[in-house]
Structure formats: structure tokens, C-alpha cells
Design an enzyme around this catalytic site. Structure first.
Site, mmCIF file in Angstrom:
data_model
loop_
_atom_site.group_PDB
_atom_site.id
_atom_site.type_symbol
_atom_site.label_atom_id
_atom_site.label_comp_id
_atom_site.label_asym_id
_atom_site.label_seq_id
_atom_site.Cartn_x
_atom_site.Cartn_y
_atom_site.Cartn_z
ATOM 1 N N HIS A 114 0.811 -1.218 0.000
ATOM 2 C CA HIS A 114 0.000 0.000 0.000
ATOM 3 C C HIS A 114 0.842 1.265 0.000
ATOM 4 O O HIS A 114 0.347 2.349 0.292
ATOM 5 C CB HIS A 114 -0.943 -0.006 1.205
ATOM 6 C CG HIS A 114 -1.956 -1.112 1.148
ATOM 7 N ND1 HIS A 114 -2.654 -1.560 2.260
ATOM 8 C CD2 HIS A 114 -2.390 -1.875 0.113
ATOM 9 C CE1 HIS A 114 -3.466 -2.538 1.904
ATOM 10 N NE2 HIS A 114 -3.321 -2.745 0.602
ATOM 11 N N CYS A 137 3.973 19.041 -9.484
ATOM 12 C CA CYS A 137 5.355 18.709 -9.814
ATOM 13 C C CYS A 137 5.979 19.790 -10.694
ATOM 14 O O CYS A 137 5.458 20.064 -11.792
ATOM 15 C CB CYS A 137 5.388 17.365 -10.532
ATOM 16 S SG CYS A 137 7.030 16.835 -11.072
#
Length: 254
Positions: free
Chosen positions: A128, A161
Site C-alpha cells: 500500500h 510537480c
């Protein structure tokens, strides 16, 4: 026939015997491994995860307001358990890795505590993801949380980003997000190859991760479940050790 043990010393003895008889062990760990470290699990009453529920992946990707809310909730949870240290269970597994008995740790946890216990990344398979850093969803570039938090605290804006413009997200697998292919492939391989599978502190209800204990059993491994409560797979286990996980693993932790 499943053997269920709740008496501490008997549980420790039977676990030691199972480990001594094995040659290639895989541990599968869930939230119960880290609760003694102050990391909350997902289903307990009054869990912080109920107040700061994760934002589903589709909402995160489609709505900038949801991305901002996701980061607000992320940092609120970090304030609760971000300074957690490894516990007895983490060090027990680290010692089993160091001994050569344990081949890998497959984990549902995102807290990085197993790495902090001294286990090399090559032995840890995170199904995960990891909540201690972030990545760009588009290009995969890694970002450290301290720099993201400084900017978020100053502006409240969800980070994008600089390299490609894609949204930056905690490096965890959100609800609705595809499972990472390489960790799943590695987890399947080590599970099919082990002779003892230790399911530790997992409710064994979150799929596809919860399918690994049954897979190990199908490939001939002995299945031992360590948990504080019943799980849906207790009936297919060879041995169920029910009690405090840290207490049961204590002899292996030093």
C-alpha cells in the site's frame, strides 16, 4: 484442524517451534503490528482515520479542492503519529530477517517503521505504499514531505510537480487507485515460495492483499496468524495465536 491459543507462554512456545521448523519464512503485516507504537489502526473506535478519512483516488485526481483537503488530512495524521518509533514486533521481524530464517516482509502498513527497525528495503514489500514521502502521480519523481509541508502551510495549495506539472501525492495507494504491479508481483513470488507464512496484525479483510495467506496455504506453507481478534481466515490457518502481538513476539525482539 486449526489450533487456537490465547495463553501467552504457550503461544510463544508454539511460535518458536514453528519458526525453528521452517527454512523460508514470509511475514505479512498489518496495522496491529504498529499500534503499540502509537500508530492508529483503521477500524478501532475513535480512530483518527475516521476523522481524517482518505480521499479516494478519482476525487484526488479530478478536484484540486479535494487534493488540498487530502493534504490537510495527511498532515493532521502525521502530527498524531509521525514521530512513532519501531516496536517489539518490528525488531522481532528484523532479527528474523538478519538470522536468514525470514525471506521477506510483505506489509500493508505505510508507516516506514519496519525500515526504521533496520530491515533493508530489499526485504520489505509495501503493498500500500509508504506515507513518509510523496511522488508525482504523473512522472513518479520523489519529494520529501518537509519541503511540501512548508509550502502547504504557507499557501494551502496542493503541490504540483515542477518537472511535469502533475499532481504530487503521498506515496501511498489510495482507495480506488490501482495496486502497484511490481510489489504485487514480488509478494506473489515470495508467498508461493515460503514454507511458513506469518500473518501478523492484519484484519485480513482488505483485498487483494488479504488473499496472500490463503495463497501460501495453497502452495503448501504452514499458516500462522497472530492477531488480537478473530480474522476471516482463522479457520484455514494451522495455528492462531490470539493476544498482544508485541508480547507474543517479545522473545524474538532482542
Amino acid at each position: 484442524m486449526t489450533v487456537i491459543v490465547s495463553e501467552l507462554e504457550e503461544a510463544r512456545t508454539l511460535l518458536r517451534e514453528a519458526i525453528d521448523q521452517a527454512n523460508k519464512i514470509v511475514a505479512f503485516t498489518g496495522a496491529g503490528l504498529s499500534t503499540e507504537c502509537g500508530v492508529p489502526d483503521f477500524r478501532s473506535k475513535n480512530s483518527p482515520w475516521l476523522r481524517y478519512k482518505p480521499i479516494e483516488f478519482d476525487l484526488f485526481m479530478s478536484d484540486v479542492l479535494m487534493r488540498e483537503e487530502a493534504w490537510r488530512r495527511k498532515f493532521a495524521l502525521d502530527d498524531i503519529y509521525g514521530r512513532a518509533e519501531p516496536g517489539r514486533g518490528h525488531y522481532a521481524l528484523a532479527n528474523l530477517i538478519a538470522s536468514g530464517k525470514m525471506a521477506a516482509i510483505v506489509t500493508q502498513n505505510i508507516d516506514n517503521l519496519q525500515q526504521m527497525s533496520g530491515v533493508a528495503e530489499e526485504h520489505i514489500i509495501e503493498l500500500h505504499g509508504n506515507g513518509t514521502y510523496a511522488t508525482c502521480v504523473k512522472c513518479g519523481l520523489r519529494y520529501e514531505l518537509n519541503e511540501i509541508r512548508r509550502a502547504f502551510d504557507a499557501t494551502g495549495a496542493a503541490p504540483d510537480c515542477p518537472a511535469c506539472g502533475g499532481p504530487i501525492k503521498a506515496a501511498t495507494v489510495s482507495f480506488g487507485q490501482p495496486m502497484p504491479e511490481e510489489p504485487m508481483r514480488r509478494a506473489l513470488a515470495v508467498t508461493a515460495d515460503c514454507d511458513l507464512f506469518l500473518a501478523i496484525g492484519s484484519s485480513l479483510v482488505v483485498y487483494p492483499a488479504a488473499s496472500f495467506p490463503s495463497l501460501a496455504r495453497q502452495h503448501g506453507a504452514r499458516l500462522v496468524i497472530l492477531n488480537g481478534e478473530q480474522t476471516p481466515l482463522d479457520d484455514v490457518a494451522d495455528l492462531v495465536l490470539r493476544g498482544d502481538i508485541g508480547d507474543i513476539l517479545q522473545p524474538f525482539a532482542s
